[in-house]
Design an enzyme around this catalytic site. Sequence first.
Site, PDB file in Angstrom:
ATOM      1  N   ASP A 182      -6.583  -3.647   6.886  1.00 45.22           N
ATOM      2  CA  ASP A 182      -5.536  -3.424   7.969  1.00 45.22           C
ATOM      3  C   ASP A 182      -4.966  -2.298   8.024  1.00 45.22           C
ATOM      4  O   ASP A 182      -4.337  -1.158   9.041  1.00 45.22           O
ATOM      5  CB  ASP A 182      -4.586  -3.746   7.977  1.00 45.22           C
ATOM      6  N   LYS A 226      -1.267   1.431  -2.103  1.00 43.09           N
ATOM      7  CA  LYS A 226      -2.726   1.039  -2.044  1.00 43.09           C
ATOM      8  C   LYS A 226      -3.847   1.788  -2.773  1.00 43.09           C
ATOM      9  O   LYS A 226      -4.681   0.602  -3.319  1.00 43.09           O
ATOM     10  CB  LYS A 226      -3.264   0.756  -0.134  1.00 43.09           C
TER      11      LYS A 226
END
Length: 397
Positions: free
Chosen positions: A123, A76
């Site tokens: 998350d 990410k």
Amino acid sequence: MHDDLHLLRRTPDPAPAGAHNPFGLRSAREALAFHRSFPEYSPTPLVRLRGLAKALGAGEIFVKDESRRFGLNAFKALGGSYAIARCIAGRLGLDFEALRFDQLTSPELRRALGDVTFVTATDGNHGRGVAWTAMRLGQRSVVYMPEGTAPERLENIRLLGADASILGLPYDDCVRYARAQAQANSWTLVQDTSWPGYEQIPLWIMQGYTTMGLEILEQLDGVRPTHILLQAGVGAMAGAMAAFFAECWRDEKPVIAVVEPQSADCFFRTAAAGDGALHAAPGPMRTIMAGLACGEPCPIAWDVLSRCAEFYVSMPDWVAAKGMRTLAAPLPGDAPVISGESGASTLGFAAAALKRNDLRAQLGLDESSRILCISTEGDTDRANYRRVVWDGLYPAP
């Protein structure tokens, strides 16, 4: 019984005449040049699982291992770092194509920029990438996480200096909360999903992911996959990779399948409805695939996937757990891959599909198929990783 594993075929929409692909080779080369300037950068491995492919009746299985990315155990940060650098370049009027890590972290740029707070909802992995980038720049980050977040994921973000907290809210409500806090406090929102009026930063995040696509292309060294399996939460990674590989192979585009947890299958529902509208998963989003527990699809991602993907998969947790165990205990000659619940979802689906004649036929899988999966994370929740891999949690039915 396999009634809880659902496969939907959808004919991709035609691309509008003259449509530009913002996630193609040009974008990827620009993103890779930027990421290569980081001291921590090195390409993550593309693991070739010949033994597994033979055992499952496929030609080749490739797994991109993103547990090695920047020491953060997930891919990410590619998106967060790229988007933040783009924001800074725009704010200071700098030429982004010439902007590199040493300039980005220089005292001169820090003085010119002043104090900035970057805020996001996550998350886990996206927030960790935003916090890491903010820390490297000497800036502040605020990260909101949904109910049920593993304590380890929260602590990993706090260790990077972020003001991180778990809210008693589902993921999509955390996104709305982060948006409201950004507006109230004049913070910079770095979110990997879009809505009307908020498209530029999510687009930059998706473009940052194309570094991974270009690495894969170079590592494949001329081999063209026949099938690419992409997991989707809000869909930013899946959309970017689908668009990138669609451009790379154009008329010989591999079959693309989008994989989601059955409790957060918003792309599956949107594709099934076929009415031109986006459809959210109703929740509650109870799944071990925490990184994919997103109920509302990113409009930018759907716009791309609707034109690139042929299949959508809604699947139970045992499929991801099967993927985790399969990668952790390789056949002779294959390398092990430590892959978390979301990371192993596509390999788990590939293994399940190759064992079923009906799914093999629908997907067009045979002994010559070359399957590409991306393990998007390592063991970002080590306690749960051990419960699945050691203790056999979520066995196949």
